[in-house]
Design a protein around this motif. Structure first.
Motif, short mmCIF file in Angstrom:
data_model
loop_
_atom_site.label_atom_id
_atom_site.label_comp_id
_atom_site.label_asym_id
_atom_site.label_seq_id
_atom_site.Cartn_x
_atom_site.Cartn_y
_atom_site.Cartn_z
N VAL A 72 -17.39 3.94 14.18
CA VAL A 72 -16.22 3.69 13.33
C VAL A 72 -16.68 3.67 11.89
CG1 VAL A 72 -14.40 2.05 12.76
CG2 VAL A 72 -15.06 2.35 15.12
N LYS A 73 -15.89 4.31 11.03
CA LYS A 73 -16.19 4.35 9.60
C LYS A 73 -14.92 3.97 8.84
CE LYS A 73 -17.64 7.62 6.03
NZ LYS A 73 -18.08 9.00 5.79
N GLU A 74 -15.03 2.97 7.98
CA GLU A 74 -13.90 2.53 7.17
C GLU A 74 -14.36 2.29 5.74
OE1 GLU A 74 -10.66 2.24 7.86
OE2 GLU A 74 -10.91 2.80 9.96
N HIS A 75 -13.44 2.41 4.81
CA HIS A 75 -13.76 2.15 3.41
C HIS A 75 -12.66 1.31 2.78
CE1 HIS A 75 -10.87 5.28 2.23
NE2 HIS A 75 -11.35 5.93 3.28
N ASP A 76 -13.04 0.53 1.77
CA ASP A 76 -12.09 -0.33 1.07
C ASP A 76 -12.71 -0.76 -0.25
OD1 ASP A 76 -9.82 -1.86 0.58
OD2 ASP A 76 -9.72 -2.57 2.64
N LYS A 77 -12.04 -1.64 -0.96
CA LYS A 77 -12.52 -2.11 -2.26
C LYS A 77 -13.73 -3.04 -2.12
CE LYS A 77 -9.19 -0.29 -4.73
NZ LYS A 77 -9.45 0.88 -5.52
N SER A 78 -13.82 -3.76 -1.00
CA SER A 78 -14.96 -4.66 -0.78
C SER A 78 -15.51 -4.44 0.62
CB SER A 78 -14.54 -6.12 -0.96
OG SER A 78 -13.70 -6.52 0.08
N PHE A 79 -16.76 -4.84 0.80
CA PHE A 79 -17.38 -4.71 2.12
C PHE A 79 -16.71 -5.63 3.13
CE2 PHE A 79 -21.18 -3.10 -0.26
CZ PHE A 79 -21.22 -1.87 0.35
N GLU A 80 -16.25 -6.79 2.70
CA GLU A 80 -15.61 -7.74 3.61
C GLU A 80 -14.31 -7.18 4.19
OE1 GLU A 80 -16.83 -8.52 0.64
OE2 GLU A 80 -18.39 -10.01 1.06
N SER A 81 -13.48 -6.61 3.32
CA SER A 81 -12.22 -6.04 3.82
C SER A 81 -12.46 -4.79 4.65
CB SER A 81 -11.26 -5.76 2.66
OG SER A 81 -11.86 -4.89 1.73
N ALA A 82 -13.47 -4.00 4.30
CA ALA A 82 -13.81 -2.84 5.12
C ALA A 82 -14.32 -3.28 6.49
CB ALA A 82 -14.85 -1.97 4.41
#
Length: 125
Positions: free
Chosen positions: A69-79
């Motif tokens: 699984v690969k996800e991206h977001d503004k912070s590592f915690e939310s990703a």
């Protein structure tokens, strides 16, 4: 679960690594046969001075399958939270699929064993 974490081209803070470890340890409730996992933390746009997004990639090894699984977001915690949601769904679906495949075979063997128990009557002494 044995988990290896890799921060690509930067040094990750220990609190971030502990947060990710604690989150991924909760996956044992959804599938109890997780062998190991790898986490890759990447910064999108790290070549330039502006970091656009943070990417979390997780690879889990379970018997018979590898889940990525690969996800991206503004912070590592939310990703990480987004990765957790996807991993939960994938693990539940995989476990359900395995039990659906094996259940007819198990039912057949169980009925055969029960039929043999009815036919066999031990002699009384």
């Amino acid at each position: 679960m044995r988990l290896q974490m890799h921060a690509v081209r930067f040094t990750a803070d220990q609190s971030l690594l502990d947060f990710i470890q604690a989150k991924l340890d909760k996956l044992d409730t959804f599938h109890d046969r997780i062998i190991s996992g790898e986490v890759f933390l990447r910064l999108e746009g790290a070549d330039s001075n502006k970091v656009k997004e943070k990417i979390v990639e997780v690879r889990l090894m379970i018997p018979g399958k590898e889940i990525f699984v690969k996800e991206h977001d503004k912070s590592f915690e939310s990703a990480t939270d987004r990765v957790m949601d996807v991993l939960k769904d994938k693990l539940v679906r995989f476990k359900q699929k395995r039990s659906d495949i094996s259940s007819p075979a198990i039912a057949e063997v169980t009925s055969r064993v029960e039929a043999e128990d009815e036919v066999f009557e031990p002699d009384e002494l």
